[in-house]
Each structure stands twice: as C-alpha cells, then as structure tokens.
Design a protein around this motif. Sequence first.
Motif, mmCIF file in Angstrom:
data_model
loop_
_atom_site.group_PDB
_atom_site.id
_atom_site.type_symbol
_atom_site.label_atom_id
_atom_site.label_comp_id
_atom_site.label_asym_id
_atom_site.label_seq_id
_atom_site.Cartn_x
_atom_site.Cartn_y
_atom_site.Cartn_z
ATOM 1 N N GLY A 53 0.811 -1.200 0.000
ATOM 2 C CA GLY A 53 0.000 0.000 0.000
ATOM 3 C C GLY A 53 0.843 1.248 0.000
ATOM 4 O O GLY A 53 2.072 1.205 -0.067
ATOM 5 N N ARG A 54 0.167 2.404 0.100
ATOM 6 C CA ARG A 54 0.828 3.708 0.054
ATOM 7 C C ARG A 54 0.798 4.338 1.438
ATOM 8 O O ARG A 54 -0.235 4.323 2.114
ATOM 9 C CB ARG A 54 0.104 4.607 -0.946
ATOM 10 N N VAL A 55 1.932 4.922 1.859
ATOM 11 C CA VAL A 55 2.019 5.588 3.155
ATOM 12 C C VAL A 55 1.219 6.890 3.086
ATOM 13 O O VAL A 55 1.432 7.708 2.200
ATOM 14 C CB VAL A 55 3.489 5.877 3.526
ATOM 15 N N VAL A 56 0.272 7.055 4.020
ATOM 16 C CA VAL A 56 -0.537 8.271 4.053
ATOM 17 C C VAL A 56 -0.222 9.150 5.254
ATOM 18 O O VAL A 56 -0.534 10.331 5.258
ATOM 19 C CB VAL A 56 -2.055 7.947 4.030
ATOM 20 N N CYS A 57 0.426 8.577 6.277
ATOM 21 C CA CYS A 57 0.796 9.360 7.451
ATOM 22 C C CYS A 57 2.072 8.775 8.042
ATOM 23 O O CYS A 57 2.145 7.578 8.305
ATOM 24 C CB CYS A 57 -0.329 9.338 8.480
ATOM 25 N N ALA A 58 3.068 9.640 8.244
ATOM 26 C CA ALA A 58 4.332 9.187 8.823
ATOM 27 C C ALA A 58 4.769 10.117 9.941
ATOM 28 O O ALA A 58 5.956 10.264 10.214
ATOM 29 C CB ALA A 58 5.406 9.108 7.744
ATOM 30 N N SER A 59 3.824 10.767 10.614
ATOM 31 C CA SER A 59 4.166 11.753 11.631
ATOM 32 C C SER A 59 4.475 11.134 12.991
ATOM 33 O O SER A 59 5.152 11.754 13.803
ATOM 34 C CB SER A 59 3.037 12.775 11.767
ATOM 35 N N SER A 60 4.000 9.927 13.267
ATOM 36 C CA SER A 60 4.270 9.280 14.549
ATOM 37 C C SER A 60 5.668 8.682 14.562
ATOM 38 O O SER A 60 6.253 8.403 13.516
ATOM 39 C CB SER A 60 3.243 8.184 14.819
ATOM 40 N N ASP A 61 6.204 8.464 15.757
ATOM 41 C CA ASP A 61 7.538 7.891 15.896
ATOM 42 C C ASP A 61 7.466 6.381 15.711
ATOM 43 O O ASP A 61 6.756 5.696 16.448
ATOM 44 C CB ASP A 61 8.110 8.226 17.270
ATOM 45 N N LYS A 62 8.179 5.853 14.715
ATOM 46 C CA LYS A 62 8.280 4.418 14.408
ATOM 47 C C LYS A 62 6.945 3.792 14.008
ATOM 48 O O LYS A 62 6.786 2.581 14.051
ATOM 49 C CB LYS A 62 8.892 3.640 15.573
ATOM 50 N N THR A 63 5.975 4.608 13.637
ATOM 51 C CA THR A 63 4.674 4.100 13.201
ATOM 52 C C THR A 63 4.246 4.846 11.947
ATOM 53 O O THR A 63 4.387 6.059 11.875
ATOM 54 C CB THR A 63 3.613 4.300 14.295
ATOM 55 N N ILE A 64 3.751 4.104 10.979
ATOM 56 C CA ILE A 64 3.219 4.720 9.771
ATOM 57 C C ILE A 64 1.808 4.207 9.538
ATOM 58 O O ILE A 64 1.451 3.120 9.998
ATOM 59 C CB ILE A 64 4.098 4.429 8.530
ATOM 60 N N ALA A 65 1.010 5.002 8.835
ATOM 61 C CA ALA A 65 -0.329 4.579 8.431
ATOM 62 C C ALA A 65 -0.278 4.310 6.934
ATOM 63 O O ALA A 65 0.188 5.139 6.160
ATOM 64 C CB ALA A 65 -1.355 5.644 8.755
ATOM 65 N N ALA A 93 13.280 2.254 11.562
ATOM 66 C CA ALA A 93 14.283 3.285 11.273
ATOM 67 C C ALA A 93 13.671 4.638 10.919
ATOM 68 O O ALA A 93 14.410 5.575 10.589
ATOM 69 C CB ALA A 93 15.182 2.816 10.135
ATOM 70 N N ASN A 94 12.363 4.775 10.962
ATOM 71 C CA ASN A 94 11.676 6.014 10.577
ATOM 72 C C ASN A 94 12.104 6.485 9.186
ATOM 73 O O ASN A 94 12.324 7.662 8.953
ATOM 74 C CB ASN A 94 11.941 7.129 11.599
ATOM 75 N N GLU A 95 12.225 5.565 8.249
ATOM 76 C CA GLU A 95 12.705 5.921 6.918
ATOM 77 C C GLU A 95 11.577 6.132 5.909
ATOM 78 O O GLU A 95 11.825 6.658 4.833
ATOM 79 C CB GLU A 95 13.664 4.859 6.399
ATOM 80 N N CYS A 96 10.358 5.737 6.215
ATOM 81 C CA CYS A 96 9.245 5.877 5.267
ATOM 82 C C CYS A 96 8.683 7.286 5.312
ATOM 83 O O CYS A 96 8.553 7.889 6.375
ATOM 84 C CB CYS A 96 8.141 4.874 5.593
ATOM 85 N N ASN A 97 8.368 7.804 4.133
ATOM 86 C CA ASN A 97 7.766 9.125 3.999
ATOM 87 C C ASN A 97 6.399 8.984 3.343
ATOM 88 O O ASN A 97 6.089 7.950 2.757
ATOM 89 C CB ASN A 97 8.653 10.034 3.147
ATOM 90 N N VAL A 98 5.617 10.061 3.416
ATOM 91 C CA VAL A 98 4.297 10.059 2.790
ATOM 92 C C VAL A 98 4.463 9.891 1.287
ATOM 93 O O VAL A 98 5.291 10.548 0.666
ATOM 94 C CB VAL A 98 3.545 11.365 3.113
ATOM 95 N N GLY A 99 3.700 8.965 0.706
ATOM 96 C CA GLY A 99 3.759 8.705 -0.725
ATOM 97 C C GLY A 99 4.564 7.477 -1.098
ATOM 98 O O GLY A 99 4.476 7.006 -2.225
ATOM 99 N N ASP A 100 5.362 6.943 -0.187
ATOM 100 C CA ASP A 100 6.147 5.745 -0.482
ATOM 101 C C ASP A 100 5.236 4.533 -0.626
ATOM 102 O O ASP A 100 4.200 4.435 0.030
ATOM 103 C CB ASP A 100 7.167 5.461 0.620
ATOM 104 N N ILE A 101 5.641 3.604 -1.484
ATOM 105 C CA ILE A 101 4.937 2.333 -1.623
ATOM 106 C C ILE A 101 5.669 1.333 -0.751
ATOM 107 O O ILE A 101 6.883 1.136 -0.900
ATOM 108 C CB ILE A 101 4.938 1.853 -3.089
ATOM 109 N N VAL A 102 4.954 0.697 0.179
ATOM 110 C CA VAL A 102 5.592 -0.227 1.116
ATOM 111 C C VAL A 102 4.898 -1.588 1.069
ATOM 112 O O VAL A 102 3.728 -1.693 0.736
ATOM 113 C CB VAL A 102 5.563 0.314 2.565
ATOM 114 N N THR A 103 5.669 -2.627 1.398
ATOM 115 C CA THR A 103 5.137 -3.974 1.561
ATOM 116 C C THR A 103 5.152 -4.285 3.049
ATOM 117 O O THR A 103 6.186 -4.134 3.706
ATOM 118 C CB THR A 103 5.989 -4.997 0.795
ATOM 119 N N LEU A 104 4.025 -4.723 3.560
ATOM 120 C CA LEU A 104 3.886 -5.019 4.983
ATOM 121 C C LEU A 104 3.733 -6.516 5.196
ATOM 122 O O LEU A 104 3.118 -7.202 4.375
ATOM 123 C CB LEU A 104 2.653 -4.310 5.553
ATOM 124 N N ALA A 105 4.283 -7.011 6.301
ATOM 125 C CA ALA A 105 4.130 -8.418 6.677
ATOM 126 C C ALA A 105 3.480 -8.473 8.049
ATOM 127 O O ALA A 105 3.774 -7.659 8.926
ATOM 128 C CB ALA A 105 5.481 -9.113 6.700
#
Length: 150
Positions: A53-65, A93-105
Amino acid sequence: MASMAGTSLSAAAASQRALGSSIHGTKLAHSTTPAVATPAQPLRIEAMKKIQGRVVCASSDKTIAVEVTRIAPHPKYLKRIKSAKKYHAHDEANECNVGDIVTLAKCKPMSKLKTFVVVERKVGRPRGERLPAPTLPPLESESEESAVAA
C-alpha cells in the motif's frame, strides 16, 4: 427394558472397540515402514500475510499509516469496486515518507492497532503532487522562423 437395551449396546460397542484396537495394533506392530518419516530438509510453512500500500501518514515515531486499496467485484452487480483500508505498521528506522509504496508483513501485535511491520520500501511521491512538465526542444518550424526574422 430401556436400560437393558442401553447396556447391550454399550457392551457391543466396547467389544467392537477392543476388536478394532487389536486389529489396528497388529497392523502397526507388523508394518515395515517407520511410523514417523524424518524429512531430509525441515518443512517451512509460511502463512504470513503480506500486503502492499501507500504511506498516508508518517508523523508518529516508528509508526506509519498505510492505505491499501483493493478492487473486488460487487456481489450482486459484478461491477468492480475500489475499497480502501488503513493499517498501522512498525517502521523501526523512521525511513518511510508520505507517498512511499511499502510492503507489509503480519507480525505479533505491537500495540492495539499495530500488527504489521515494513518489509520493503519503494520511494514514491505524495498523492496530489504532480511531476514537472517535460520541456521539449523547439520545433524545426519555430527555429526557421526565428532565423528568418533575424
């Protein structure tokens, strides 16, 4: 009368069980193949759920939506319908930004909502941000007109 019928049935069932167990016991005792086969390589069963999916929120520490969009046919009308759902995922690592495409397990729950961990990240662009328009070289006719005018 009913009690006698019940005892005769239970006695018949007990004798049947005893007969069945002796037959099965004989088969196991005289079988030539081992009861438990040891595989050369250990079995690896992987039933982990992976979603993209696509990251829509990355403002929390070590957590992304992450918003995951699925397309499925409508049960009655069979028209393809988009449905979106948000998941919370752990980003160590807090490396994901808004708009990135990520694979989750799927993993064990880390909090009430966070049950996924980021496995793979592809750099993307935030939704709504447009790519710059490509600049094209001038046409031959435009360059000839400017040469004639000069």
